[in-house]
Write a protein that holds these residues in place. Structure first.
Motif, mmCIF file in Angstrom:
data_model
loop_
_atom_site.group_PDB
_atom_site.id
_atom_site.type_symbol
_atom_site.label_atom_id
_atom_site.label_comp_id
_atom_site.label_asym_id
_atom_site.label_seq_id
_atom_site.Cartn_x
_atom_site.Cartn_y
_atom_site.Cartn_z
ATOM 1 N N THR A 171 -1.576 14.127 -4.274
ATOM 2 C CA THR A 171 -2.278 14.158 -5.553
ATOM 3 C C THR A 171 -1.351 14.669 -6.655
ATOM 4 O O THR A 171 -0.417 15.432 -6.398
ATOM 5 C CB THR A 171 -3.522 15.067 -5.488
ATOM 6 O OG1 THR A 171 -3.112 16.395 -5.168
ATOM 7 C CG2 THR A 171 -4.506 14.567 -4.440
ATOM 8 N N ARG A 208 -0.368 1.125 5.728
ATOM 9 C CA ARG A 208 0.355 1.472 4.495
ATOM 10 C C ARG A 208 1.793 1.014 4.661
ATOM 11 O O ARG A 208 2.303 0.909 5.779
ATOM 12 C CB ARG A 208 0.275 2.972 4.208
ATOM 13 C CG ARG A 208 0.678 3.824 5.393
ATOM 14 C CD ARG A 208 0.439 5.308 5.201
ATOM 15 N NE ARG A 208 -0.918 5.657 4.854
ATOM 16 C CZ ARG A 208 -1.943 5.723 5.707
ATOM 17 N NH1 ARG A 208 -1.764 5.385 6.987
ATOM 18 N NH2 ARG A 208 -3.139 6.082 5.295
ATOM 19 N N SER A 241 0.999 5.427 -0.057
ATOM 20 C CA SER A 241 0.312 6.708 0.150
ATOM 21 C C SER A 241 1.142 7.842 -0.436
ATOM 22 O O SER A 241 2.331 7.966 -0.135
ATOM 23 C CB SER A 241 0.092 6.964 1.645
ATOM 24 O OG SER A 241 -0.889 6.117 2.176
ATOM 25 N N ASN A 242 0.488 8.680 -1.245
ATOM 26 C CA ASN A 242 1.196 9.783 -1.889
ATOM 27 C C ASN A 242 0.283 10.996 -1.968
ATOM 28 O O ASN A 242 -0.888 10.952 -1.578
ATOM 29 C CB ASN A 242 1.650 9.358 -3.292
ATOM 30 C CG ASN A 242 2.836 10.153 -3.814
ATOM 31 O OD1 ASN A 242 3.223 11.175 -3.250
ATOM 32 N ND2 ASN A 242 3.427 9.678 -4.907
ATOM 33 N N VAL A 271 0.860 -1.182 0.000
ATOM 34 C CA VAL A 271 0.000 0.000 0.000
ATOM 35 C C VAL A 271 0.900 1.237 0.000
ATOM 36 O O VAL A 271 1.791 1.367 0.844
ATOM 37 C CB VAL A 271 -0.928 0.013 1.236
ATOM 38 C CG1 VAL A 271 -1.826 1.259 1.207
ATOM 39 C CG2 VAL A 271 -1.770 -1.257 1.288
ATOM 40 N N GLU A 285 -1.504 -1.006 -4.175
ATOM 41 C CA GLU A 285 -2.701 -0.229 -3.858
ATOM 42 C C GLU A 285 -2.250 1.204 -3.642
ATOM 43 O O GLU A 285 -1.632 1.529 -2.629
ATOM 44 C CB GLU A 285 -3.382 -0.766 -2.604
ATOM 45 C CG GLU A 285 -4.661 -0.016 -2.233
ATOM 46 C CD GLU A 285 -5.294 -0.521 -0.950
ATOM 47 O OE1 GLU A 285 -5.942 0.295 -0.255
ATOM 48 O OE2 GLU A 285 -5.138 -1.719 -0.638
ATOM 49 N N TYR A 286 -2.520 2.045 -4.631
ATOM 50 C CA TYR A 286 -2.014 3.421 -4.626
ATOM 51 C C TYR A 286 -3.104 4.361 -4.142
ATOM 52 O O TYR A 286 -4.215 4.376 -4.668
ATOM 53 C CB TYR A 286 -1.569 3.814 -6.034
ATOM 54 C CG TYR A 286 -0.923 5.175 -6.128
ATOM 55 C CD1 TYR A 286 0.405 5.356 -5.763
ATOM 56 C CD2 TYR A 286 -1.644 6.273 -6.583
ATOM 57 C CE1 TYR A 286 1.011 6.598 -5.857
ATOM 58 C CE2 TYR A 286 -1.043 7.516 -6.683
ATOM 59 C CZ TYR A 286 0.281 7.681 -6.319
ATOM 60 O OH TYR A 286 0.872 8.911 -6.412
ATOM 61 N N SER A 287 -2.774 5.171 -3.134
ATOM 62 C CA SER A 287 -3.767 6.067 -2.542
ATOM 63 C C SER A 287 -3.230 7.496 -2.486
ATOM 64 O O SER A 287 -2.132 7.731 -1.978
ATOM 65 C CB SER A 287 -4.115 5.594 -1.125
ATOM 66 O OG SER A 287 -5.033 6.476 -0.519
ATOM 67 N N GLU A 288 -3.998 8.442 -3.011
ATOM 68 C CA GLU A 288 -3.629 9.861 -2.929
ATOM 69 C C GLU A 288 -4.295 10.460 -1.694
ATOM 70 O O GLU A 288 -5.183 11.305 -1.784
ATOM 71 C CB GLU A 288 -4.050 10.583 -4.208
ATOM 72 C CG GLU A 288 -3.297 10.078 -5.435
ATOM 73 C CD GLU A 288 -3.667 10.814 -6.708
ATOM 74 O OE1 GLU A 288 -4.777 11.402 -6.765
ATOM 75 O OE2 GLU A 288 -2.864 10.792 -7.663
ATOM 76 N N ASP A 289 -3.843 10.016 -0.534
ATOM 77 C CA ASP A 289 -4.505 10.395 0.724
ATOM 78 C C ASP A 289 -3.667 11.344 1.569
ATOM 79 O O ASP A 289 -3.953 11.547 2.744
ATOM 80 C CB ASP A 289 -4.880 9.154 1.529
ATOM 81 C CG ASP A 289 -3.678 8.299 1.911
ATOM 82 O OD1 ASP A 289 -2.591 8.502 1.336
ATOM 83 O OD2 ASP A 289 -3.832 7.413 2.774
#
Length: 389
Positions: free
Chosen positions: A55, A109, A52-53, A50, A82-86
């Protein structure tokens, strides 16, 4: 061209928060010793991770929404991402994840991208794991030497740059009618009421101290307070139009401001929209910073995360990412890859100094040490009064 409003510029006034403010939020920062940072790694049995990055901080194929460099990694390794722009703000994300990390919980993550000034706090608190360099051969070979020894992590034992940038000056040369070469030029009488500075202390202070001759890699409290005192005088004389977050770009574009502190990551887009906009690294120096990949404590897929980090340090992959996000590439060898592109527009990026700084520009770039927890409350109190935030 992608609109790359800087990750650092999104911080805005929120950068005034920090470890000193956390107890008021009911969060008590807690140091985690090395023996409590890891759990049995599931990478061998579970080919996933996972990530986290922020936007707009990775390559995206227009129309399909695909992320080519991530898909290349999965095809090569079999590891699903699993890429999340959170991550929208360093302090906001810190507030979200800190109760879990401080109490030794599962972070949810395996990899995250954090701005350098905030990354220093994660390292100091023991909230990120040491990296296994055996899994990072491309990092060892290709990491930009100028980014290899930040004050908060001098051996890059816990962090690897994702992308980098410069804090410098942007201005409308046509509207001003002359060049700006130093930060001191912002204080000229004809710019009264037409200059903006960053509201976030961590974002603004380095350039201001450099203008006064300070070594920002080892600045003293006196250096910081001297710079703040100068800004206070400029505020009192109404020379400073206002203090901004990412909205400095709209002030400059509209003409409400003629010159401002700015990030190199925004400058390419600003100039594309208005050729009269120039970005300059001041003669006395600009601040070089990075946003780094780190693996939080108790991540479940540490080896998989390290393999992904190393994937992005292949020059071909780094070039693909740099062509899209257009920040300073931490892999100088990617320049030759872009230069060899059959696409003229892509090949031209190899000559863009805000992606691949020239040697002359590099000589004027300096990395700022972190503000220590002991210094932060006093600095914030004074800066808050100066900037009115």
């Amino acid at each position: 061209m992608v609109t790359t409003l800087s990750r650092r510029s999104m911080i805005g006034a929120a950068g005034l928060l920090g470890l000193g403010s956390l107890p008021a939020c009911g969060i008590a920062p807690a140091y985690v010793p090395a023996e409590r940072r890891s759990v049995p790694d599931r990478s061998e049995s579970d080919a996933s991770l996972v990530f986290s990055n922020w936007t707009q901080y990775i390559d995206v194929e227009e129309g399909s929404g695909r992320r080519p460099t991530l898909e290349e990694f999965t095809e090569r390794t079999g590891i699903a991402v699993e890429y999340s722009e959170d991550i929208n703000d360093n302090d906001e994300f810190f507030g979200k994840i800190s109760p879990v990390l401080a109490q030794g919980g599962a972070p949810g993550r395996d990899l995250m991208v954090i701005s350098d000034w905030m990354a220093a706090r994660y390292v100091a608190l023991g909230w990120v794991q040491s990296l296994d360099r055996a899994n990072l051969p491309n990092v060892t070979t290709y990491l930009d030497p100028q980014l290899s020894r930040p004050a908060f992590d001098p051996e890059r034992a816990h962090s690897v740059p994702w992308q980098s940038g410069i804090t410098g000056i942007a201005y409308n040369r046509k509207a001003l009618g002359r060049e700006i070469r130093s930060t001191g030029d912002l204080w000229a009488p004809d710019l009264k009421g037409r200059v903006t500075l960053f509201a976030g202390m961590d974002e603004a202070l380095g350039l201001l101290m450099l203008a006064q001759g300070a070594d920002i890699s080892a600045f003293t409290a006196d250096d910081a307070y001297r710079a703040m005192a100068q800004v206070q005088k400029l505020v009192d004389s109404r020379h400073i139009r206002r203090f901004t977050g990412n909205d400095y770009t709209s002030d400059l574009a509209s003409g409400a401001a003629v010159a401002c502190q700015a990030y190199s990551g925004d400058a390419i887009q600003l100039k594309a929209e208005n050729p009269d906009i120039e970005f300059v690294v001041p003669e006395e120096g600009g601040e070089l910073w990075a946003e780094s990949l780190m693996i939080p404590d108790r991540a479940l897929h540490k080896r998989n995360a390290e393999l992904l980090i190393d994937h992005y340090y292949q020059p071909e992959v780094a070039a693909e990412l740099a062509a899209f996000v257009q920040y300073i590439c931490p892999v100088p060898a990617a320049r030759d890859v872009l230069a060899g592109s059959a696409d003229e527009e892509t090949a031209a990026l190899a000559e863009e100094p805000l992606i691949f700084p020239t040697d002359e520009m590099r000589a004027r770039l300096h990395t700022m040490r972190d503000v220590t927890p002991a210094e932060r409350p006093g600095f914030h109190q004074v800066w808050g009064q100066v900037a009115g935030v």
